[in-house]
Motif scaffolding. Structure first.
Motif, PDB file in Angstrom:
ATOM      1  N   GLN A  86       0.969  -1.225   0.065  1.00  0.00           N
ATOM      2  CA  GLN A  86       0.027   0.105   0.074  1.00  0.00           C
ATOM      3  C   GLN A  86       0.937   1.212   0.079  1.00  0.00           C
ATOM      4  OE1 GLN A  86      -1.956  -1.143   3.897  1.00  0.00           O
ATOM      5  NE2 GLN A  86      -1.101   0.919   4.630  1.00  0.00           N
ATOM      6  N   PRO A  87       0.220   2.350  -0.420  1.00  0.00           N
ATOM      7  CA  PRO A  87       1.249   3.609  -0.189  1.00  0.00           C
ATOM      8  C   PRO A  87       1.767   3.866   1.036  1.00  0.00           C
ATOM      9  CG  PRO A  87      -0.738   4.253  -1.431  1.00  0.00           C
ATOM     10  CD  PRO A  87      -1.048   2.799  -0.783  1.00  0.00           C
ATOM     11  N   PRO A  88       3.166   4.346   1.358  1.00  0.00           N
ATOM     12  CA  PRO A  88       3.556   4.630   2.450  1.00  0.00           C
ATOM     13  C   PRO A  88       2.891   5.649   3.146  1.00  0.00           C
ATOM     14  CG  PRO A  88       5.188   5.217   0.553  1.00  0.00           C
ATOM     15  CD  PRO A  88       3.991   4.403   0.203  1.00  0.00           C
ATOM     16  N   HIS A  89       2.839   5.718   4.301  1.00  0.00           N
ATOM     17  CA  HIS A  89       2.411   7.018   5.303  1.00  0.00           C
ATOM     18  C   HIS A  89       3.616   7.630   5.609  1.00  0.00           C
ATOM     19  CE1 HIS A  89      -0.219   9.086   8.029  1.00  0.00           C
ATOM     20  NE2 HIS A  89       0.810   8.926   8.914  1.00  0.00           N
ATOM     21  N   VAL A  90       3.571   9.145   5.244  1.00  0.00           N
ATOM     22  CA  VAL A  90       4.654   9.857   5.388  1.00  0.00           C
ATOM     23  C   VAL A  90       4.165  11.230   6.064  1.00  0.00           C
ATOM     24  CG1 VAL A  90       6.368  11.485   4.210  1.00  0.00           C
ATOM     25  CG2 VAL A  90       5.752   9.432   3.080  1.00  0.00           C
ATOM     26  N   GLU A  91       5.139  11.544   7.354  1.00  0.00           N
ATOM     27  CA  GLU A  91       4.620  12.651   8.106  1.00  0.00           C
ATOM     28  C   GLU A  91       6.239  13.416   8.485  1.00  0.00           C
ATOM     29  OE1 GLU A  91       0.639  12.321  10.624  1.00  0.00           O
ATOM     30  OE2 GLU A  91       2.055  11.039  11.244  1.00  0.00           O
ATOM     31  N   HIS A  92       6.023  14.819   8.757  1.00  0.00           N
ATOM     32  CA  HIS A  92       7.205  15.286   9.087  1.00  0.00           C
ATOM     33  C   HIS A  92       7.172  15.835  10.461  1.00  0.00           C
ATOM     34  CE1 HIS A  92       6.750  15.744   4.912  1.00  0.00           C
ATOM     35  NE2 HIS A  92       8.243  15.265   4.754  1.00  0.00           N
ATOM     36  N   PHE A  93       8.390  15.742  11.549  1.00  0.00           N
ATOM     37  CA  PHE A  93       8.441  16.182  12.765  1.00  0.00           C
ATOM     38  C   PHE A  93       9.670  17.120  13.117  1.00  0.00           C
ATOM     39  CE2 PHE A  93       6.418  12.001  12.420  1.00  0.00           C
ATOM     40  CZ  PHE A  93       5.256  12.008  13.334  1.00  0.00           C
ATOM     41  N   MET A  94       9.286  17.892  14.008  1.00  0.00           N
ATOM     42  CA  MET A  94      10.331  18.510  14.655  1.00  0.00           C
ATOM     43  C   MET A  94      11.010  17.979  15.740  1.00  0.00           C
ATOM     44  SD  MET A  94       8.945  22.666  14.474  1.00  0.00           S
ATOM     45  CE  MET A  94       7.888  22.273  15.623  1.00  0.00           C
ATOM     46  N   VAL A  95      12.304  17.984  15.965  1.00  0.00           N
ATOM     47  CA  VAL A  95      12.813  17.430  17.187  1.00  0.00           C
ATOM     48  C   VAL A  95      12.821  18.253  18.313  1.00  0.00           C
ATOM     49  CG1 VAL A  95      15.006  16.220  17.924  1.00  0.00           C
ATOM     50  CG2 VAL A  95      14.530  16.227  15.576  1.00  0.00           C
ATOM     51  N   VAL A  96      12.066  17.697  19.286  1.00  0.00           N
ATOM     52  CA  VAL A  96      11.867  18.342  20.604  1.00  0.00           C
ATOM     53  C   VAL A  96      12.953  17.957  21.593  1.00  0.00           C
ATOM     54  CG1 VAL A  96      10.438  18.563  22.589  1.00  0.00           C
ATOM     55  CG2 VAL A  96       9.355  18.312  20.261  1.00  0.00           C
TER      56      VAL A  96
END
Length: 102
Positions: A86-96
Motif C-alpha cells: 500500500q502507499p507509504p504513510h509519510v509525516e514530518h516532525f520537529m525534534v523536541v
C-alpha cells in the motif's frame, strides 16, 4: 532540522528482499539529495513487511520541494515502489529532544 518518518507496508513474501533494496536506494539516491542530513532504516520484528525510515532534512522544503519534485524522486520510487503493499504513510516532525545511543 526536520525528521521525515515513512511507514512502509511491504507484502510479507517480499519483506526480506525489500531491506537490501531500500538500503541501496537510500545510499545511492536519497543520501545525495540537497538538505539530506542522515537516516535510519528500521525493520519491524513483530510485523514482517513493515519498515520505518526516518530521514533528517535541513528544512521541510528540502524534502517536499527539493527532493520530491526532482528526477531523483522518480528514481527512488522506481527502486522501492514495486514492493509496496500500500502507499507509504509519510509525516514530518520537529525534534523536541534527542539522544544518540552510545
Amino acid at each position: 532540522m526536520i525528521v521525515e518518518v515513512v511507514d512502509f507496508k511491504i507484502a510479507p513474501e517480499q519483506h526480506e528482499a525489500f531491506g537490501p533494496v531500500l538500503k541501496n536506494a537510500v545510499q545511492t539516491v536519497l543520501s545525495q539529495a540537497a538538505g539530506y542530513a542522515g537516516h535510519s532504516v528500521l525493520a519491524c520484528i513483530e510485523t514482517p513487511g513493515r519498515y520505518v525510515l526516518t530521514v533528517h532534512w535541513e528544512t521541510l522544503e528540502d524534502h517536499t520541494v527539493g527532493f520530491r519534485q526532482s528526477p531523483a524522486f522518480t528514481a527512488w520510487r522506481a527502486l522501492i515502489g514495486p514492493f509496496f503493499a500500500q502507499p507509504p504513510h509519510v509525516e514530518h516532525f520537529m525534534v523536541v529532544d534527542s539522544r544518540a545511543p552510545n
